[in-house]
Design a protein around this motif. Structure first.
Motif, short mmCIF file in Angstrom:
data_model
loop_
_atom_site.label_atom_id
_atom_site.label_comp_id
_atom_site.label_asym_id
_atom_site.label_seq_id
_atom_site.Cartn_x
_atom_site.Cartn_y
_atom_site.Cartn_z
N ARG A 174 0.82 -1.21 0.00
CA ARG A 174 0.00 0.00 0.00
C ARG A 174 0.87 1.27 0.00
NH1 ARG A 174 -3.32 1.96 5.14
NH2 ARG A 174 -4.24 3.82 4.24
N LEU A 175 1.92 1.25 0.84
CA LEU A 175 2.78 2.44 0.93
C LEU A 175 3.48 2.70 -0.41
CD1 LEU A 175 3.87 4.62 2.85
CD2 LEU A 175 5.74 3.07 3.40
N THR A 176 3.95 1.61 -1.06
CA THR A 176 4.62 1.76 -2.37
C THR A 176 3.67 2.40 -3.37
OG1 THR A 176 5.38 -0.51 -1.90
CG2 THR A 176 6.06 0.47 -4.00
N LEU A 177 2.46 1.85 -3.44
CA LEU A 177 1.51 2.30 -4.47
C LEU A 177 0.97 3.70 -4.17
CD1 LEU A 177 -0.17 -1.12 -5.10
CD2 LEU A 177 0.77 0.34 -6.89
N THR A 178 0.70 3.99 -2.90
CA THR A 178 0.18 5.32 -2.57
C THR A 178 1.25 6.36 -2.90
OG1 THR A 178 -1.02 4.30 -0.76
CG2 THR A 178 -0.93 6.70 -0.76
N THR A 179 2.49 6.07 -2.54
CA THR A 179 3.57 7.03 -2.82
C THR A 179 3.75 7.18 -4.33
OG1 THR A 179 4.62 6.27 -0.80
CG2 THR A 179 5.96 7.63 -2.23
N ALA A 180 3.70 6.05 -5.05
CA ALA A 180 3.89 6.09 -6.51
C ALA A 180 2.79 6.90 -7.19
CB ALA A 180 3.94 4.67 -7.07
N TYR A 181 1.62 6.92 -6.59
CA TYR A 181 0.50 7.69 -7.17
C TYR A 181 0.83 9.19 -7.16
CZ TYR A 181 -4.13 9.71 -7.71
OH TYR A 181 -5.19 10.45 -8.15
N TYR A 182 1.47 9.64 -6.08
CA TYR A 182 1.73 11.07 -5.92
C TYR A 182 3.12 11.52 -6.38
CZ TYR A 182 -2.32 11.36 -2.79
OH TYR A 182 -3.58 11.33 -2.25
N ALA A 183 4.09 10.62 -6.34
CA ALA A 183 5.47 11.10 -6.42
C ALA A 183 6.43 10.11 -7.06
CB ALA A 183 5.94 11.41 -4.99
N ASP A 184 7.57 10.64 -7.50
CA ASP A 184 8.70 9.78 -7.87
C ASP A 184 9.57 9.65 -6.63
OD1 ASP A 184 7.94 9.47 -10.44
OD2 ASP A 184 9.31 10.98 -11.26
N VAL A 185 10.22 8.51 -6.51
CA VAL A 185 11.07 8.29 -5.32
C VAL A 185 12.48 7.92 -5.79
CG1 VAL A 185 11.36 6.95 -3.21
CG2 VAL A 185 9.06 7.41 -4.06
N GLN A 186 13.48 8.59 -5.22
CA GLN A 186 14.86 8.26 -5.57
C GLN A 186 15.64 7.89 -4.31
OE1 GLN A 186 16.34 11.87 -7.33
NE2 GLN A 186 15.03 11.67 -9.13
N HIS A 187 16.49 6.89 -4.44
CA HIS A 187 17.37 6.52 -3.33
C HIS A 187 18.57 7.44 -3.37
CE1 HIS A 187 20.64 4.20 -1.43
NE2 HIS A 187 19.70 3.93 -0.57
N VAL A 188 18.91 8.06 -2.21
CA VAL A 188 20.06 8.96 -2.18
C VAL A 188 21.28 8.26 -1.59
CG1 VAL A 188 20.96 11.13 -1.24
CG2 VAL A 188 18.58 11.01 -2.01
N MET A 189 21.12 7.69 -0.40
CA MET A 189 22.26 6.97 0.21
C MET A 189 21.79 6.20 1.44
SD MET A 189 24.43 9.91 2.05
CE MET A 189 23.83 11.02 3.24
N ASN A 190 22.61 5.27 1.87
CA ASN A 190 22.34 4.56 3.12
C ASN A 190 23.15 5.21 4.23
OD1 ASN A 190 20.70 2.73 1.79
ND2 ASN A 190 22.41 1.34 1.37
N VAL A 191 22.65 5.13 5.45
CA VAL A 191 23.37 5.70 6.61
C VAL A 191 23.45 4.62 7.69
CG1 VAL A 191 23.40 7.53 8.35
CG2 VAL A 191 22.48 8.02 6.08
#
Ligand code: SAM
Length: 287
Positions: A174-191
Motif C-alpha cells: 500500500r505504501l509503495t503504491l500510494t507514494t507512486a501515485y503522488y510522487a517519484d522516489v529516488q534513493h540517495v544513500m544509506n546511513v
C-alpha cells in the motif's frame, strides 16, 4: 558557532538542559557532520529557498539547512528541547521553531505565518524523521502539501525499501503504491546505525520524494483508489477476483468478465499489480 552534530557538544547541551533521548519520540540524533552535509547537498538548496524540517531535535541538521537557505521552519513536538533550540535561533535569524505535532498542523499555513508571506511559495522538506511515524508523515506531506517541491527524508532502511519496491516483491504494498501515485522516489544513500546517538537497532536510508503535478495515472475516484489499496493489502494472499468482487459488491461472474476485458488474470494477487493496473481496475469498476 557550536557544531551541534559533535558528540561532545551534544553531551554538553543535554547535560546543561537536563535532557535525555526519548525513545517514544524516535529521538536518535544524527551525530556525523559529514553525513548531514551530504544530506543537505542532496537537497540541492538554493539561497532563495524556504525549507521545512520535521523534528530538529538538538539542531544538527537545522544548522546545515540554515546556512544554505532563505529560511527554515523547524517543527518539533518536544517542548523540553525549546531552551536548547533557542540558542540556535539566536545565532540564526532565518530559523523559526514551531513546537507542535507535525501531524496535527496545516504545514503550509504555518510556513506563511512564520515567514510573513502574502502568498504561498514553493518549499523543500529535509528531515531525519521519527521512525515510529514515518508513514503518517509521508501521507501528510503527499496529501496535504501541494506546494512542496520535494522532500529529502532520512528513514528506516526497510521503509525506504518498501517505497522503492517493484511488483512481485514482498515489501511491495500500500505504501509503495500510494507514494507512486503522488510522487517519484529516488534513493540517495544509506546511513549506518553507528552515526546516531543513541544507536538505533536498524540502518537508515535517505530518499528523495518528488511530487508529480501531472500524475502518472488518473483515477476517477481517489477515495475508491485509497480504500481499495487499504483493503487489498490487508488481504494480500487473496486473488484480485475475490478482492474486487467483495470490494465492489459484484458477483464473481461479472467481476471475472471485467477483469478479462482489462487483460488481468483473475488469480493475480495485489502485490502483482502495478500502479497502472490498479488505476485501470478502479476506473473500470467505479467509472
Ligand atoms: N533532526 C535531529 C537529528 O537529525 O539529529 C533529530 C531527529 S530524531 C530522529 C526525530 C525528531 O522528531 C525528534 O527530535 C522528535 O522529538 C521529533 N518528533 C517526533 N514526533 C514528532 C511529531 N509528531 N512532530 C514533530 N516532531 C516530532
Amino acid at each position: 558557532m557550536l557544531d551541534r552534530a559533535s558528540p561532545s557538544v551534544t553531551k554538553n547541551i543535554m547535560k546543561k538542559y537536563g535532557l535525555f533521548p526519548k525513545k517514544r519520540l524516535g529521538q536518535n540524533f544524527l551525530l556525523d557532520r559529514n553525513v548531514l552535509s551530504k544530506i543537505a547537498d542532496s537537497c540541492a538548496i538554493t539561497p532563495e529557498q524556504y525549507l521545512v524540517e520535521i523534528g530538529p531535535g538538538l539542531g544538527g541538521l537545522t544548522q546545515e539547512l540554515a546556512a544554505r537557505s532563505r529560511g527554515v521552519l523547524a517543527i518539533e513536538i518536544d517542548t523540553s528541547l525549546e531552551p536548547a533550540l533557542k540558542e540556535l535561533a539566536s545565532e540564526n535569524s532565518n530559523v523559526k521553531f514551531l513546537f507542535r505535532d507535525v501531524l496535527k498542523i496545516d504545514i503550509e499555513a504555518e510556513i506563511k505565518n512564520a515567514f510573513e508571506l502574502d502568498e504561498m511559495v514553493s518549499y523543500q522538506v529535509c528531515a531525519n524523521i521519527p521512525y515510529n511515524i514515518t508513514t503518517p508523515i509521508l501521507f501528510q506531506l503527499l496529501e496535504n502539501c501541494p506546494n512542496m517541491k520535494d522532500a529529502t527524508l532520512l528513514m528506516q532502511k526497510e521503509v525506504g525499501e518498501r517505497l522503492l519496491a517493484v511488483p512481485g516483491n514482498k515489501t511491495y504494498g500500500r505504501l509503495t503504491l500510494t507514494t507512486a501515485y503522488y510522487a517519484d522516489v529516488q534513493h540517495v544513500m544509506n546511513v549506518s546505525r553507528n552515526c546516531f546517538f543513541p544507536q538505533p537497532e536498524v540502518d537508515s536510508s535517505v530518499l528523495k520524494i518528488i511530487p508529480q503535478r501531472a500524475k502518472r495515472v488518473l483515477v476517477n475516484h481517489e477515495e475508491v483508489f485509497r480504500d481499495l489499496l487499504r483493503i487489498a493489502f490487508q488481504k494480500r494472499r487473496k486473488t484480485i477476483l475475490n478482492i474486487a468482487s467483495s470490494f465492489f459488491k459484484l458477483d464473481k461472474g461479472v467481476t471475472e468478465s471485467i477483469l478479462q476485458e482489462l487483460g488481468l488474470a483473475t488469480n493475480l494477487r495485489p502485490e502483482n499489480l502495478s500502479i497502472e493496473d490498479v488505476a485501470r481496475l478502479v476506473n473500470a469498476f467505479a467509472p
